[in-house]
Design a protein around this motif. Structure first.
Motif, short mmCIF file in Angstrom:
data_model
loop_
_atom_site.label_atom_id
_atom_site.label_comp_id
_atom_site.label_asym_id
_atom_site.label_seq_id
_atom_site.Cartn_x
_atom_site.Cartn_y
_atom_site.Cartn_z
N VAL A 275 0.85 -1.19 0.00
CA VAL A 275 0.00 0.00 0.00
C VAL A 275 0.89 1.23 0.00
O VAL A 275 2.01 1.22 0.48
CB VAL A 275 -0.94 0.02 1.22
CG1 VAL A 275 -1.96 -1.09 1.14
CG2 VAL A 275 -0.17 -0.04 2.52
N GLU A 276 0.35 2.28 -0.56
CA GLU A 276 1.08 3.55 -0.62
C GLU A 276 0.35 4.56 0.25
O GLU A 276 -0.82 4.88 0.01
CB GLU A 276 1.15 4.05 -2.06
CG GLU A 276 1.96 5.29 -2.23
CD GLU A 276 2.07 5.69 -3.69
OE1 GLU A 276 2.60 6.77 -3.95
OE2 GLU A 276 1.62 4.93 -4.56
N PRO A 277 1.02 5.06 1.29
CA PRO A 277 0.37 6.06 2.15
C PRO A 277 0.02 7.32 1.36
O PRO A 277 0.71 7.70 0.42
CB PRO A 277 1.42 6.37 3.20
CG PRO A 277 2.38 5.25 3.16
CD PRO A 277 2.36 4.74 1.75
N ILE A 278 -1.09 7.93 1.74
CA ILE A 278 -1.55 9.16 1.11
C ILE A 278 -1.61 10.24 2.19
O ILE A 278 -2.16 10.02 3.26
CB ILE A 278 -2.95 8.97 0.49
CG1 ILE A 278 -2.90 7.93 -0.62
CG2 ILE A 278 -3.50 10.30 -0.01
CD1 ILE A 278 -4.27 7.53 -1.13
N THR A 279 -1.04 11.40 1.88
CA THR A 279 -1.09 12.55 2.80
C THR A 279 -1.88 13.66 2.12
O THR A 279 -1.66 13.96 0.96
CB THR A 279 0.34 13.06 3.10
OG1 THR A 279 1.13 11.99 3.59
CG2 THR A 279 0.31 14.18 4.12
N ILE A 280 -2.83 14.25 2.88
CA ILE A 280 -3.56 15.41 2.38
C ILE A 280 -3.62 16.47 3.47
O ILE A 280 -3.56 16.15 4.65
CB ILE A 280 -5.00 15.06 1.91
CG1 ILE A 280 -5.83 14.51 3.06
CG2 ILE A 280 -5.01 14.13 0.74
CD1 ILE A 280 -7.31 14.42 2.75
N ILE A 281 -3.69 17.71 3.07
CA ILE A 281 -4.00 18.81 3.99
C ILE A 281 -5.35 19.33 3.54
O ILE A 281 -5.51 19.73 2.38
CB ILE A 281 -2.94 19.93 3.97
CG1 ILE A 281 -1.60 19.41 4.50
CG2 ILE A 281 -3.41 21.11 4.82
CD1 ILE A 281 -0.49 20.45 4.49
N ILE A 282 -6.31 19.33 4.43
CA ILE A 282 -7.66 19.78 4.09
C ILE A 282 -7.60 21.27 3.74
O ILE A 282 -7.05 22.07 4.48
CB ILE A 282 -8.63 19.50 5.25
CG1 ILE A 282 -8.72 17.98 5.43
CG2 ILE A 282 -10.00 20.12 4.98
CD1 ILE A 282 -9.52 17.53 6.61
N GLY A 283 -8.15 21.59 2.57
CA GLY A 283 -8.19 22.98 2.12
C GLY A 283 -7.07 23.37 1.18
O GLY A 283 -7.02 24.50 0.73
#
Length: 166
Positions: free
Chosen positions: A34-42
Motif C-alpha cells: 500500500v502507498e500512504p496518502i497525505t492530504i492537507i484539508i483545504g
C-alpha cells in the motif's frame, strides 16, 4: 528468505516458498503493498483573516502503521512550539487514519506562507496560507470551515440584474 527492495504496488500478489522434498512442501502468502496518502484539508491555498485561528489539518491514510512522527514546517523552517510568539500547538491522533492539527492563534501577516506536513513514513503535503487584513477574496476560512463569499453574491447579483433587465 525473500527480500523485495523498494516495493511498489505492482509487487502485490501471492508468493510461495517451496522446499524441495518429495512431495514438495510449500507455504504461500499474499503480499499487499500500500502507498500512504497525505492530504492537507483545504489545500492548495487557504485564506484567513488577521486575528483569527489558523487550523491546518493533515490526514495520513493507507499507512501500514501510524507515522512515528509528523513534522510541520513554515516556509521550510521547522515550527518551534516554544517560540516567543506563543499560541502555536499541534494535536495528533494516531490510528488507521492519522490526523495532525496545527493550530496558530491570533494569525498575523508574518504567519502567511507555505506550511508543510511531513509524516515520517509518508509523502509530505503543502498548503499556502494567506493572512488577510480585511481584503475580500473568494474563499475565507472561519474557525476551520471554508465559506465561499463572492460566488454566491455574484450569482445573486446576476439574478437581480437579469430580473430587473427583463
Amino acid at each position: 528468505m525473500l527480500q523485495i527492495r523498494y516495493p511498489q504496488r505492482r509487487d502485490s500478489g501471492f508468493y510461495e516458498c517451496q522446499v524441495s522434498t518429495t512431495p514438495p512442501i510449500g507455504h504461500s502468502m499474499y503480499l499487499s503493498v500500500v502507498e500512504p496518502i497525505t492530504i492537507i484539508i483545504g489545500e492548495p491555498d487557504m485564506y484567513i483573516y488577521k486575528g483569527s485561528t489558523i487550523n491546518l489539518t493533515c490526514v495520513v491514510k493507507h499507512s501500514p502503521e501510524p507515522p512515528p512522527a509528523i513534522y510541520w514546517t513554515h516556509n521550510s523552517q521547522e515550527i518551534n512550539y516554544d517560540s516567543p510568539r506563543g499560541g502555536v500547538s499541534v494535536i495528533t491522533e494516531k490510528g488507521d487514519v492519522t490526523t495532525s492539527y496545527l493550530l496558530i492563534q491570533r494569525a498575523n501577516t508574518p504567519d502567511s506562507g507555505k506550511y508543510t506536513c511531513n509524516p515520517s513514513n509518508a509523502n509530505l503535503k503543502t498548503v499556502v496560507v494567506h493572512v488577510l487584513n480585511g481584503e475580500h477574496p473568494a474563499a475565507i476560512q472561519y474557525g476551520g470551515q471554508l465559506r465561499l463569499q463572492y460566488p454566491v453574491s455574484v450569482f445573486l447579483l446576476s439574478v437581480v440584474v437579469t430580473l430587473i433587465g427583463s
